[in-house]
Motif scaffolding. Structure first.
Motif, short mmCIF file in Angstrom:
data_model
loop_
_atom_site.label_atom_id
_atom_site.label_comp_id
_atom_site.label_asym_id
_atom_site.label_seq_id
_atom_site.Cartn_x
_atom_site.Cartn_y
_atom_site.Cartn_z
N ALA A 13 0.83 -1.21 0.00
CA ALA A 13 0.00 0.00 0.00
C ALA A 13 0.86 1.26 0.00
O ALA A 13 0.57 2.22 -0.72
CB ALA A 13 -0.93 0.00 1.20
N LEU A 14 1.93 1.25 0.78
CA LEU A 14 2.80 2.42 0.87
C LEU A 14 3.57 2.66 -0.43
O LEU A 14 3.62 3.78 -0.95
CB LEU A 14 3.77 2.28 2.04
CG LEU A 14 3.13 2.32 3.43
CD1 LEU A 14 4.16 1.99 4.50
CD2 LEU A 14 2.48 3.66 3.69
N THR A 15 4.20 1.62 -0.97
CA THR A 15 4.99 1.81 -2.19
C THR A 15 4.11 2.06 -3.40
O THR A 15 4.44 2.89 -4.25
CB THR A 15 5.92 0.61 -2.44
OG1 THR A 15 5.15 -0.59 -2.52
CG2 THR A 15 6.97 0.49 -1.35
N THR A 16 2.99 1.39 -3.48
CA THR A 16 2.07 1.60 -4.60
C THR A 16 1.43 2.98 -4.50
O THR A 16 1.30 3.69 -5.50
CB THR A 16 0.99 0.50 -4.63
OG1 THR A 16 1.64 -0.76 -4.78
CG2 THR A 16 0.03 0.71 -5.77
N GLY A 17 1.03 3.36 -3.31
CA GLY A 17 0.43 4.67 -3.10
C GLY A 17 1.35 5.82 -3.44
O GLY A 17 0.90 6.92 -3.77
N SER A 18 2.65 5.58 -3.42
CA SER A 18 3.60 6.64 -3.73
C SER A 18 3.50 7.08 -5.19
O SER A 18 3.91 8.18 -5.54
CB SER A 18 5.03 6.20 -3.41
OG SER A 18 5.47 5.22 -4.32
N PHE A 19 2.93 6.25 -6.05
CA PHE A 19 2.77 6.61 -7.47
C PHE A 19 1.52 7.43 -7.72
O PHE A 19 1.41 8.09 -8.75
CB PHE A 19 2.73 5.35 -8.34
CG PHE A 19 4.09 4.83 -8.64
CD1 PHE A 19 4.79 5.27 -9.75
CD2 PHE A 19 4.69 3.93 -7.79
CE1 PHE A 19 6.06 4.81 -10.00
CE2 PHE A 19 5.96 3.46 -8.04
CZ PHE A 19 6.65 3.91 -9.15
N LEU A 20 0.58 7.41 -6.82
CA LEU A 20 -0.69 8.10 -7.02
C LEU A 20 -0.51 9.61 -7.22
O LEU A 20 -1.09 10.16 -8.17
CB LEU A 20 -1.64 7.80 -5.87
CG LEU A 20 -3.08 8.25 -6.06
CD1 LEU A 20 -3.68 7.68 -7.33
CD2 LEU A 20 -3.91 7.83 -4.85
N PRO A 21 0.27 10.33 -6.40
CA PRO A 21 0.43 11.77 -6.63
C PRO A 21 1.01 12.09 -8.02
O PRO A 21 0.56 13.04 -8.67
CB PRO A 21 1.39 12.22 -5.53
CG PRO A 21 1.24 11.20 -4.45
CD PRO A 21 0.96 9.90 -5.17
N GLN A 22 1.98 11.31 -8.48
CA GLN A 22 2.56 11.55 -9.80
C GLN A 22 1.53 11.30 -10.90
O GLN A 22 1.43 12.06 -11.86
CB GLN A 22 3.79 10.67 -10.03
CG GLN A 22 4.49 10.94 -11.36
CD GLN A 22 5.13 12.30 -11.38
OE1 GLN A 22 5.97 12.61 -10.55
NE2 GLN A 22 4.75 13.15 -12.33
N ALA A 23 0.76 10.23 -10.76
CA ALA A 23 -0.27 9.93 -11.76
C ALA A 23 -1.32 11.03 -11.80
O ALA A 23 -1.71 11.49 -12.89
CB ALA A 23 -0.92 8.58 -11.46
N ILE A 24 -1.76 11.50 -10.65
CA ILE A 24 -2.76 12.57 -10.60
C ILE A 24 -2.20 13.85 -11.21
O ILE A 24 -2.87 14.50 -12.03
CB ILE A 24 -3.23 12.82 -9.14
CG1 ILE A 24 -4.06 11.63 -8.66
CG2 ILE A 24 -4.02 14.11 -9.03
CD1 ILE A 24 -4.36 11.65 -7.18
N LYS A 25 -0.98 14.22 -10.84
CA LYS A 25 -0.37 15.44 -11.38
C LYS A 25 -0.21 15.34 -12.89
O LYS A 25 -0.47 16.30 -13.62
CB LYS A 25 0.99 15.69 -10.72
CG LYS A 25 1.65 16.96 -11.20
CD LYS A 25 2.96 17.21 -10.49
CE LYS A 25 3.59 18.48 -11.03
NZ LYS A 25 4.89 18.73 -10.45
N THR A 26 0.21 14.19 -13.38
CA THR A 26 0.40 14.00 -14.82
C THR A 26 -0.93 14.10 -15.56
O THR A 26 -1.02 14.73 -16.61
CB THR A 26 1.08 12.64 -15.09
OG1 THR A 26 2.34 12.62 -14.42
CG2 THR A 26 1.29 12.43 -16.58
N ILE A 27 -1.96 13.50 -15.01
CA ILE A 27 -3.28 13.57 -15.64
C ILE A 27 -3.80 15.00 -15.65
O ILE A 27 -4.34 15.47 -16.66
CB ILE A 27 -4.27 12.62 -14.92
CG1 ILE A 27 -3.89 11.17 -15.20
CG2 ILE A 27 -5.70 12.89 -15.36
CD1 ILE A 27 -4.57 10.16 -14.28
N GLN A 28 -3.64 15.72 -14.56
CA GLN A 28 -4.15 17.09 -14.46
C GLN A 28 -3.40 18.06 -15.36
O GLN A 28 -4.00 18.90 -16.01
CB GLN A 28 -4.09 17.58 -13.02
CG GLN A 28 -5.10 16.92 -12.11
CD GLN A 28 -4.93 17.33 -10.66
OE1 GLN A 28 -3.89 17.82 -10.23
NE2 GLN A 28 -5.99 17.12 -9.88
N THR A 29 -2.08 17.96 -15.38
CA THR A 29 -1.27 18.96 -16.10
C THR A 29 -0.85 18.51 -17.50
O THR A 29 -0.49 19.34 -18.32
CB THR A 29 0.02 19.28 -15.31
OG1 THR A 29 0.84 18.11 -15.27
CG2 THR A 29 -0.29 19.77 -13.92
#
Length: 84
Positions: A13-29
Motif C-alpha cells: 500500500a505504501l509503495t504503490t500509493g507513492s505513485f498516485l500523486p505523480q499519476a494525478i499530477k500528470t493527468i491534471q497537467t
C-alpha cells in the motif's frame, strides 16, 4: 491472515500509493517533461514481471501491489508518449 502477509500488504500500500500523486499530477497537467520515457518503460516492464511472479507464486501482496502499480505507471507512460 498472518503477520507476514499483513506486513506485505502494508508495504504494498505504501509503495504503490507513492505513485498516485505523480499519476494525478500528470493527468491534471499533462506535463511529462520531467519524466524519463526509458525509465518508465523499464519500470513498467519490471512491474509486469513482478506481477507475473506474484501470480505464479501465489503471493497476494506482490500480485495486488504490482497490478495497481502497473496501472499507475502505465497511465504515466501513456501520457508521456501522448503528450510529448
Amino acid at each position: 491472515m498472518d503477520i507476514i502477509t499483513i506486513t506485505g500488504f502494508i508495504a504494498a500500500a505504501l509503495t504503490t500509493g507513492s505513485f498516485l500523486p505523480q499519476a494525478i499530477k500528470t493527468i491534471q497537467t499533462k506535463d511529462t517533461s520531467g519524466i524519463s520515457l526509458f525509465m518508465y518503460s523499464l519500470f513498467a516492464l519490471g512491474t509486469l514481471l513482478w506481477l507475473l511472479f506474484g501470480l505464479f507464486s501465489g503471493n497476494m501482496p506482490i500480485l495486488v501491489a504490482n497490478t495497481v502499480t502497473l496501472i499507475f505507471a502505465s497511465i504515466i507512460l501513456v501520457y508521456k508518449i501522448k503528450y510529448k
